[in-house]
Design an enzyme around this catalytic site. Structure first.
Site, short mmCIF file in Angstrom:
data_model
loop_
_atom_site.label_atom_id
_atom_site.label_comp_id
_atom_site.label_asym_id
_atom_site.label_seq_id
_atom_site.Cartn_x
_atom_site.Cartn_y
_atom_site.Cartn_z
CG MET A 1 65.54 -36.04 33.01
SD MET A 1 65.11 -34.73 34.20
CE MET A 1 66.46 -33.60 33.91
NE ARG A 2 64.36 -38.09 25.42
CZ ARG A 2 65.33 -37.76 24.59
NH1 ARG A 2 65.20 -36.71 23.80
NH2 ARG A 2 66.43 -38.48 24.52
CG HIS B 1 60.51 -27.11 38.01
ND1 HIS B 1 61.40 -27.55 37.05
CD2 HIS B 1 61.03 -25.96 38.50
CE1 HIS B 1 62.41 -26.70 36.97
NE2 HIS B 1 62.21 -25.73 37.83
CG ASP C 1 51.85 -24.75 23.63
OD1 ASP C 1 51.77 -25.79 22.96
OD2 ASP C 1 50.86 -24.08 23.97
CG ASP D 1 59.96 -26.24 34.01
OD1 ASP D 1 59.27 -27.28 34.00
OD2 ASP D 1 61.20 -26.24 34.05
CD GLN E 1 58.24 -30.59 52.24
OE1 GLN E 1 57.01 -30.49 52.21
NE2 GLN E 1 58.89 -31.09 53.28
CD GLU E 2 60.86 -32.83 43.60
OE1 GLU E 2 60.57 -33.65 42.71
OE2 GLU E 2 62.00 -32.35 43.74
#
Length: 204
Positions: free
Chosen positions: A93-94, A112, A145, A148, A176-177
């Site tokens: 989460m970073r 994502h 950079d 997402d 699905q991930e």
């Protein structure tokens, strides 16, 4: 036979980590090994999952470092011990900064829970649900950079059902991930991904 050493960065339950572990152990992802799992949050289930499979784990606490560069320098110091060929962000989460990204550019993948470029950043399932979209899904992409925005490797689309809630939609996306993240890792490890501009070509 060349083995790709993989590092996984996590912040939570680690269900995508588990999916990768399972696919390596059952041979679906050949010639790969998760050698280290790092977290920015202590005591999470993802670390326990890794330990259950004999994988080295590290909790690197960001609050102990004066800035992001110092924090990521410590992560790099750990990674250098493991000869890492691929980094996976599995619920990490970073936002990755240049200190960590640059040495592993084009060797870092993220999962994502939305169909990028729609709904980047946090709470993407809620964004999609609140916008009333008729389809949603998930994306595996190379990390670049920005947030997402990297070249897309695989996407999976699912319908948004009339009786869906934010929670049921998120759960169906997560299923699905667990399929497309291991597939993207397999393609990377087998040398079947070629970045051409901002597109990813999947080689036969």
């Amino acid at each position: 036979m060349h083995i790709t050493n993989i590092a996984v960065l996590v912040s939570g339950r680690g269900s995508n980590l588990q999916a990768i572990i399972d696919n390596i152990e059952n041979g679906t992802i050949p010639n790969a090994s998760i050698t280290v799992v790092l977290s920015d949050v202590g005591g999470i289930y993802a670390l326990e999952r890794a330990q259950n499979h004999g994988i080295d784990t590290f909790f690197v606490n960001p609050v102990q470092y004066e800035d992001k560069a110092s924090y990521e320098s410590e992560i790099l110091r750990i990674l250098e011990k493991y000869n890492i060929g691929l980094i996976l962000l599995a619920g990490y989460m970073r936002v990755v900064g240049p200190m960590l990204l640059n040495p592993y550019r084009n060797k870092m993948l993220n999962i994502h829970p939305a169909l990028l470029p729609s709904f980047p950043g946090l709470h993407s399932q809620k964004q999609a649900f609140d916008h009333g979209v008729k389809v949603s899904g998930c994306t595996v992409h190379f990390v670049d950079d920005s947030v997402d925005t990297g070249p897309i490797i695989i996407q999976k689309c699912i319908p948004v059902l009339e009786d869906d809630t934010e929670e049921t939609l998120a759960a169906r996306i997560l299923e699905q991930e667990h399929k497309i993240f291991p597939e993207a890792v397999r393609l990377f490890v087998q040398g079947q991904l070629r970045i051409e501009g901002h597109k990813v070509r999947i080689l036969e």
